[in-house]
Every structure is written in structure tokens, then in C-alpha cells.
Motif scaffolding. Sequence first.
Motif, short mmCIF file in Angstrom:
data_model
loop_
_atom_site.label_atom_id
_atom_site.label_comp_id
_atom_site.label_asym_id
_atom_site.label_seq_id
_atom_site.Cartn_x
_atom_site.Cartn_y
_atom_site.Cartn_z
N ARG A 21 0.82 3.56 -1.48
CA ARG A 21 1.56 2.97 -0.36
C ARG A 21 1.34 3.78 0.91
O ARG A 21 1.16 3.20 1.99
CB ARG A 21 3.05 2.91 -0.70
N GLY A 22 1.37 5.11 0.77
CA GLY A 22 1.15 5.94 1.94
C GLY A 22 -0.24 5.77 2.52
O GLY A 22 -0.42 5.68 3.74
N LEU A 23 -1.25 5.72 1.64
CA LEU A 23 -2.63 5.51 2.10
C LEU A 23 -2.77 4.16 2.78
O LEU A 23 -3.39 4.04 3.84
CB LEU A 23 -3.59 5.61 0.91
N ARG A 24 -2.19 3.12 2.17
CA ARG A 24 -2.29 1.78 2.75
C ARG A 24 -1.63 1.73 4.13
O ARG A 24 -2.19 1.15 5.07
CB ARG A 24 -1.64 0.76 1.81
N THR A 25 -0.44 2.33 4.24
CA THR A 25 0.29 2.31 5.50
C THR A 25 -0.53 2.90 6.63
O THR A 25 -0.60 2.35 7.74
CB THR A 25 1.62 3.08 5.37
N PHE A 26 -1.20 4.02 6.34
CA PHE A 26 -2.01 4.64 7.39
C PHE A 26 -3.28 3.85 7.67
O PHE A 26 -3.63 3.58 8.82
CB PHE A 26 -2.39 6.07 6.99
N LEU A 27 -3.98 3.45 6.61
CA LEU A 27 -5.28 2.81 6.79
C LEU A 27 -5.16 1.44 7.44
O LEU A 27 -6.08 1.00 8.15
CB LEU A 27 -6.01 2.70 5.45
N GLU A 28 -4.05 0.75 7.23
CA GLU A 28 -3.91 -0.59 7.79
C GLU A 28 -3.76 -0.58 9.31
O GLU A 28 -3.90 -1.63 9.94
CB GLU A 28 -2.71 -1.30 7.14
N VAL A 29 -3.50 0.58 9.90
CA VAL A 29 -3.43 0.64 11.37
C VAL A 29 -4.78 1.02 11.98
O VAL A 29 -4.92 1.07 13.20
CB VAL A 29 -2.34 1.64 11.85
N GLN A 30 -5.78 1.26 11.12
CA GLN A 30 -7.12 1.55 11.61
C GLN A 30 -7.81 0.23 11.94
O GLN A 30 -7.85 -0.68 11.12
CB GLN A 30 -7.92 2.32 10.57
N GLY A 31 -8.38 0.13 13.11
CA GLY A 31 -8.96 -1.13 13.54
C GLY A 31 -10.20 -1.56 12.78
O GLY A 31 -10.55 -2.74 12.79
N ASP A 32 -10.85 -0.60 12.11
CA ASP A 32 -12.13 -0.93 11.45
C ASP A 32 -12.06 -0.82 9.93
O ASP A 32 -13.08 -0.87 9.25
CB ASP A 32 -13.24 -0.04 11.98
#
Length: 219
Positions: A21-32
Motif C-alpha cells: 500500500r505504501g509503495l502504491r501510494t507513492f508510485l501512483e503520484v509519479q507521472g510516468d
Amino acid sequence: MPDSVSLIRVLLVDDHQVVRRGLRTFLEVQGDIEVVGEAADGAEAVARAAELGPDVVLMDLKMPGVDGIEALKLLKEQGSTARVLIVTSFTEHRTMVPALRAGAAGYVYKDVDPEALAGAIRSVHAGHVLLQPELAEALLADDGPRAPQGRGGTLTDREREVLSHIADGRSNREIARALHLSEKTVKTHVSNILMKLDLADRTQAALWAVRNQAATERG
């Protein structure tokens, strides 16, 4: 927001839901970067990879049932082209060397800075091998199977140049630019290197180069 075609498709593999969940939360705000799925163990990771076709797999090493190293082997057997980046809490070299030998494109620690993690994902997706310098000594001391040093004599001068760049972690595009070659020509050289040295992938080629360079310097 970049066009969806350019997004790096990532599969998260960890037996702890809070980590995923933590990884997803951060990565989902990356534009690419796009998180296309999750898996709680190695067996599920292999199945999800076959279903989703991710570009990069973020893989934990220690999981119940099928662990990360076995999952790496299974991914290779099924012909997956995904680049696998190990995300681990282990710092012992003896733990990481088998993962690199099994085909991992590199590793980061679980306490890695989030921006550095995103950078690592982009790096392995671009074809880089994330081989930290501190692993060199462990690789040289490792007693696992290896291509004999003498096989390096079968490489052409150009192939040696390409191998040197692979050991430095450069992608095919960067090697092509540095040597004033086309990417297609570089890919051919890489294929020839792997065939001549009886190696499975560019990660093993990088390890071979590091090991044999050090052996030459010691001699």
C-alpha cells in the motif's frame, strides 16, 4: 500527464499489505509510472506477471511459499521480459548475490528514499543494471557457477567495449551513443557476448565483467 503508452507498468510483490500500500501510494503520484497489480508471494507474482505483462517487477526476497529468488527463476522460465528490481531489508551480500545470478536487474533497500526508488525503477526499465560497488568483493568470493575467464578471449575488441559499458550499468541506448553505433548493432553485440560467455542475461554479463576485471588487476 504522459500518454499511457509511455507509462512504466509496475507489479508490486510483497507479502505485507502495508508495504504494498505504501509503495502504491507513492508510485501512483509519479507521472510516468503505473501500478498495474500486486502479489503477496512469488507464485502469485509469476501468475500476475503472465496476466499483466509489467515492465518492472518490484520484488521482495523473503516471502512464504515461493520466495523472491525462486520467483525470479520461474519468471525467466516463462519468458517474462519484465525487469525485476529487488526491494529488500537484507543487507548481507550472500543474500543478494543469488538474486542477481537469478536475473534481478538490481536491488534497493526498503528504507530507500522514495524519489530514489522511482529513479531506480526508471533506471532498470531503461536497461541499466544496478550493481552497487560494494557487491564486487562478494561476487569475486562467491563459489557459484561462472563462465571461465578464458572465454573472454573469444570476444572481439568491440564486444569487449560493449561489455565494459554493460558493467558500468549503461543501457543499450547509452552504449550506442557512446560508441557511435545503432541500438540494433549494440543489441547484436550483447547477444554475441551472452552466447560466447554462456551467460543468461546482461546482469550476469555485468557480474562476469566485474569479476574478471578484478581478477586481471590482481594478477
